[in-house]
Scaffold this motif. Structure first.
Motif, PDB file in Angstrom:
ATOM      1  N   PRO A   9       0.841  -1.200   0.000  1.00 26.07           N
ATOM      2  CA  PRO A   9       0.000   0.000   0.000  1.00 26.07           C
ATOM      3  C   PRO A   9       0.876   1.248   0.000  1.00 26.07           C
ATOM      4  O   PRO A   9       1.821   1.326   0.780  1.00 26.07           O
ATOM      5  CB  PRO A   9      -0.780  -0.092   1.315  1.00 26.07           C
ATOM      6  N   CYS A  10       0.580   2.187  -0.874  1.00 23.89           N
ATOM      7  CA  CYS A  10       1.424   3.389  -0.968  1.00 23.89           C
ATOM      8  C   CYS A  10       0.562   4.642  -0.936  1.00 23.89           C
ATOM      9  O   CYS A  10      -0.340   4.795  -1.757  1.00 23.89           O
ATOM     10  CB  CYS A  10       2.193   3.423  -2.283  1.00 23.89           C
ATOM     11  N   TYR A  11       0.841   5.506  -0.005  1.00 26.21           N
ATOM     12  CA  TYR A  11       0.175   6.802   0.018  1.00 26.21           C
ATOM     13  C   TYR A  11       1.255   7.863   0.181  1.00 26.21           C
ATOM     14  O   TYR A  11       1.907   7.920   1.217  1.00 26.21           O
ATOM     15  CB  TYR A  11      -0.836   6.849   1.163  1.00 26.21           C
ATOM     16  N   GLU A  13       4.299   8.091  -1.263  1.00 25.80           N
ATOM     17  CA  GLU A  13       5.556   7.395  -0.963  1.00 25.80           C
ATOM     18  C   GLU A  13       6.587   7.566  -2.080  1.00 25.80           C
ATOM     19  O   GLU A  13       7.443   6.704  -2.261  1.00 25.80           O
ATOM     20  CB  GLU A  13       5.292   5.898  -0.732  1.00 25.80           C
ATOM     21  N   ASP A  43      -2.773   4.538  -3.183  1.00 25.44           N
ATOM     22  CA  ASP A  43      -3.983   4.880  -2.448  1.00 25.44           C
ATOM     23  C   ASP A  43      -4.279   6.382  -2.576  1.00 25.44           C
ATOM     24  O   ASP A  43      -4.271   7.108  -1.593  1.00 25.44           O
ATOM     25  CB  ASP A  43      -3.778   4.466  -0.982  1.00 25.44           C
ATOM     26  N   ASN A  71      -7.972   8.710  -1.924  1.00 29.20           N
ATOM     27  CA  ASN A  71      -7.416   8.022  -0.766  1.00 29.20           C
ATOM     28  C   ASN A  71      -8.514   7.260  -0.025  1.00 29.20           C
ATOM     29  O   ASN A  71      -9.480   7.858   0.444  1.00 29.20           O
ATOM     30  CB  ASN A  71      -6.735   9.042   0.161  1.00 29.20           C
ATOM     31  N   LYS A  74      -5.346   2.679   4.289  1.00 23.12           N
ATOM     32  CA  LYS A  74      -4.484   1.501   4.152  1.00 23.12           C
ATOM     33  C   LYS A  74      -5.278   0.194   4.146  1.00 23.12           C
ATOM     34  O   LYS A  74      -4.945  -0.745   3.431  1.00 23.12           O
ATOM     35  CB  LYS A  74      -3.450   1.485   5.289  1.00 23.12           C
ATOM     36  N   ASP A  94       4.874  -2.667   4.025  1.00 19.41           N
ATOM     37  CA  ASP A  94       4.845  -1.216   3.916  1.00 19.41           C
ATOM     38  C   ASP A  94       5.910  -0.763   2.926  1.00 19.41           C
ATOM     39  O   ASP A  94       6.912  -1.447   2.736  1.00 19.41           O
ATOM     40  CB  ASP A  94       5.152  -0.571   5.278  1.00 19.41           C
ATOM     41  N   ALA A  95       5.679   0.403   2.350  1.00 18.98           N
ATOM     42  CA  ALA A  95       6.618   0.905   1.342  1.00 18.98           C
ATOM     43  C   ALA A  95       7.853   1.539   1.975  1.00 18.98           C
ATOM     44  O   ALA A  95       8.830   1.818   1.295  1.00 18.98           O
ATOM     45  CB  ALA A  95       5.910   1.920   0.464  1.00 18.98           C
ATOM     46  N   ASP A  96       7.820   1.748   3.296  1.00 26.72           N
ATOM     47  CA  ASP A  96       8.879   2.547   3.919  1.00 26.72           C
ATOM     48  C   ASP A  96      10.028   1.722   4.490  1.00 26.72           C
ATOM     49  O   ASP A  96      10.841   2.226   5.252  1.00 26.72           O
ATOM     50  CB  ASP A  96       8.278   3.434   5.023  1.00 26.72           C
ATOM     51  N   GLN A  98       9.979  -0.402   6.774  1.00 24.86           N
ATOM     52  CA  GLN A  98       9.861  -0.757   8.190  1.00 24.86           C
ATOM     53  C   GLN A  98       9.619  -2.255   8.325  1.00 24.86           C
ATOM     54  O   GLN A  98       9.787  -2.818   9.397  1.00 24.86           O
ATOM     55  CB  GLN A  98       8.727   0.027   8.857  1.00 24.86           C
ATOM     56  N   ARG A 201      11.368   4.463   9.579  1.00 25.06           N
ATOM     57  CA  ARG A 201      11.014   4.665   8.176  1.00 25.06           C
ATOM     58  C   ARG A 201      12.210   5.215   7.383  1.00 25.06           C
ATOM     59  O   ARG A 201      12.930   6.079   7.846  1.00 25.06           O
ATOM     60  CB  ARG A 201       9.823   5.615   8.222  1.00 25.06           C
ATOM     61  N   THR A 206       5.335   9.536   8.386  1.00 29.34           N
ATOM     62  CA  THR A 206       4.252   8.617   8.754  1.00 29.34           C
ATOM     63  C   THR A 206       2.897   9.242   8.416  1.00 29.34           C
ATOM     64  O   THR A 206       2.731  10.454   8.499  1.00 29.34           O
ATOM     65  CB  THR A 206       4.305   8.238  10.246  1.00 29.34           C
ATOM     66  N   LYS A 207       1.934   8.395   8.025  1.00 28.30           N
ATOM     67  CA  LYS A 207       0.625   8.899   7.618  1.00 28.30           C
ATOM     68  C   LYS A 207      -0.369   8.818   8.767  1.00 28.30           C
ATOM     69  O   LYS A 207      -1.527   9.148   8.622  1.00 28.30           O
ATOM     70  CB  LYS A 207       0.083   8.081   6.435  1.00 28.30           C
ATOM     71  N   TRP A 208       0.102   8.341   9.927  1.00 26.00           N
ATOM     72  CA  TRP A 208      -0.820   8.127  11.037  1.00 26.00           C
ATOM     73  C   TRP A 208      -0.582   9.147  12.128  1.00 26.00           C
ATOM     74  O   TRP A 208       0.423   9.080  12.820  1.00 26.00           O
ATOM     75  CB  TRP A 208      -0.652   6.722  11.597  1.00 26.00           C
TER      76      TRP A 208
HETATM   77  N1  UDP Z   1      -0.826   3.983   3.670  1.00 31.22           N
HETATM   78  C1  UDP Z   1      -1.828   3.875   2.720  1.00 31.22           C
HETATM   79  N2  UDP Z   1      -2.942   4.686   2.835  1.00 31.22           N
HETATM   80  C2  UDP Z   1      -3.100   5.567   3.864  1.00 31.22           C
HETATM   81  C3  UDP Z   1      -2.073   5.638   4.838  1.00 31.22           C
HETATM   82  C4  UDP Z   1      -0.973   4.831   4.716  1.00 31.22           C
HETATM   83  O1  UDP Z   1      -1.730   3.097   1.782  1.00 31.22           O
HETATM   84  O2  UDP Z   1      -4.109   6.257   3.903  1.00 31.22           O
HETATM   85  C5  UDP Z   1       0.379   3.113   3.545  1.00 31.22           C
HETATM   86  C6  UDP Z   1       1.703   3.882   3.570  1.00 31.22           C
HETATM   87  O3  UDP Z   1       2.044   4.350   2.285  1.00 31.22           O
HETATM   88  C7  UDP Z   1       2.674   2.830   4.069  1.00 31.22           C
HETATM   89  C8  UDP Z   1       1.807   1.991   5.002  1.00 31.22           C
HETATM   90  O4  UDP Z   1       0.456   2.269   4.652  1.00 31.22           O
HETATM   91  O5  UDP Z   1       3.182   1.993   3.030  1.00 31.22           O
HETATM   92  C9  UDP Z   1       2.068   2.317   6.471  1.00 31.22           C
HETATM   93  O6  UDP Z   1       1.950   3.699   6.691  1.00 31.22           O
HETATM   94  P1  UDP Z   1       2.956   4.479   7.618  1.00 31.22           P
HETATM   95  O7  UDP Z   1       4.356   4.017   7.374  1.00 31.22           O
HETATM   96  O8  UDP Z   1       2.690   5.942   7.429  1.00 31.22           O
HETATM   97  O9  UDP Z   1       2.472   4.025   9.043  1.00 31.22           O
HETATM   98  P2  UDP Z   1       3.385   3.708  10.327  1.00 31.22           P
HETATM   99  O10 UDP Z   1       4.420   2.713   9.884  1.00 31.22           O
HETATM  100  O11 UDP Z   1       3.962   5.013  10.748  1.00 31.22           O
HETATM  101  O12 UDP Z   1       2.415   3.123  11.310  1.00 31.22           O
END
Ligand code: UDP
Ligand code: MG
Length: 311
Positions: A9-11, A13, A43, A71, A74, A94-96, A98, A201, A206-208
């Motif tokens: 899932p990529c938002y 990124e 996304d 959007n 996730k 995840d794309a980051d 992690q 990351r 982060t998107k959250w």
């Molecule tokens: N993501 C997504 N849609 C959203 C929010 C996040 O597809 O509305 C994806 C984001 O691109 C990433 C993954 O979900 O690949 C995890 O998001 P993030 O790394 O921001 O979350 P964290 O690891 O900080 O919990």
């Protein structure tokens, strides 16, 4: 040869995807017993994510993309990815970075042995995360497991490799209010857990936000437990009992000591308190009603604008 679909899932990124692509190709080239498909779900990104994905897909036929019309979150992206995936084994990452791709060979071997249907990961540390966030995360898992029959593992990531059979079971659960951490537990199957330390990351943000996570946790409570509804019943009964005892106490007091009028301030406090409890309980009922309302509308979980997968 087995095919592995990696759902990403990529938002927004655009910065992280090149790093991710580099790492995942390194790992997949080293795995001779499996072929790969990288399924990126855009996304509704507002940056150049889609452009980056298209460029990669021109160079590498393993790169597939599905792009949403906006959007959807996730959860929706993961659902779409699982649906579009064509592999025998399906991973969510995840794309980051992690979720370390270097764990994939081990996960693949475990599934190949036939003993497990799923290899999932959980982080044992929350290094690099604000303390207050870790505290609330811990609290969430405690409450969640206390009120729900479905097990939600503390620190579990969405990073996992599953068999097609398990993915099909997940796809059967087509509810709109999705809480995957619970859905994974709900479908069952043999799951092996791999533990690793939190990794920060690689690029992007982060998107959250805290607020988004808070709402997501409410999603978890309402989606996998109806116990909060029982709470309002218990509080109601408790307050009736207290009121009954107080009536008796006041009557006795009046008979013994006479009736000096007093206690208005405390009365005001009690009215406020009871009012608050009532609103709280109505709110809980409202939450479930709202979820039901959204669910019965049967709106699509996501809408695809364009894609380059065959399915
Ligand atoms: N993501 C997504 N849609 C959203 C929010 C996040 O597809 O509305 C994806 C984001 O691109 C990433 C993954 O979900 O690949 C995890 O998001 P993030 O790394 O921001 O979350 P964290 O690891 O900080 O919990
Ligand atoms: Mg992340």
């Amino acid at each position: 040869m087995k095919k592995i679909s990696v759902v990403v899932p990529c938002y927004n990124e655009q910065e992280a995807i090149p790093y991710f692509y580099k790492e995942i190709t390194k790992v997949s080239d080293s795995m001779k017993k499996a072929e790969f498909e990288y399924l990126f779900i855009n996304d509704g990104s507002k940056d150049d994510t889609l452009k980056v994905l298209k460029e990669f897909s021109k160079k590498d036929s393993r790169v597939k993309y599905v792009s949403f019309s906006r959007n959807f979150g996730k959860e929706a992206a993961m659902y779409a990815g699982l649906k579009e995936a064509s592999g025998d084994y399906i991973a969510i990452m995840d794309a980051d970075l992690q979720d370390p791709p270097s764990l994939l060979p081990e996960m693949f071997e475990t599934l190949e042995s036939g003993e497990y249907d799923c290899v999932a990961t959980r982080r044992v540390t929350r290094k690099g995360e604000p303390k207050i966030r870790s505290f609330f995360a811990k609290l969430f898992y405690k409450i969640m497991n206390a009120i729900s029959n479905t097990e939600v593992v503390d620190g579990a990531r969405d990073f996992r490799l599953m068999t097609k059979q398990m993915v099909n079971a997940i796809l059967e659960i087509s509810e709109y209010n999705r809480f995957s951490k619970g859905i994974f537990g709900f479908v069952g199957f043999q799951t092996k857990w791999i533990e690793y330390e939190n990794i920060e990351r690689v690029a992007g943000k982060t998107k959250w936000s805290f607020w988004k996570l808070f709402l997501y946790s409410l999603e978890g409570f309402t989606a996998f437990s109806t116990k909060p509804l029982i709470l309002s019943t218990i509080v109601g009964i408790l307050f009736c009992a207290i009121a009954f005892i107080m009536v008796i106490v006041i009557i006795c007091k009046t008979f013994i000591f006479g009736d000096p009028v007093g206690g208005w301030p405390s009365l005001a406090c009690i009215i406020l308190f009871v009012g608050g409890i009532q609103l709280f309980c109505t709110g809980i009922i409202g939450q479930y009603l709202a979820k039901t309302y959204i669910e019965v509308k049967h709106r699509p979980i996501y809408i695809i604008k364009e894609k380059n997968t065959e399915k």
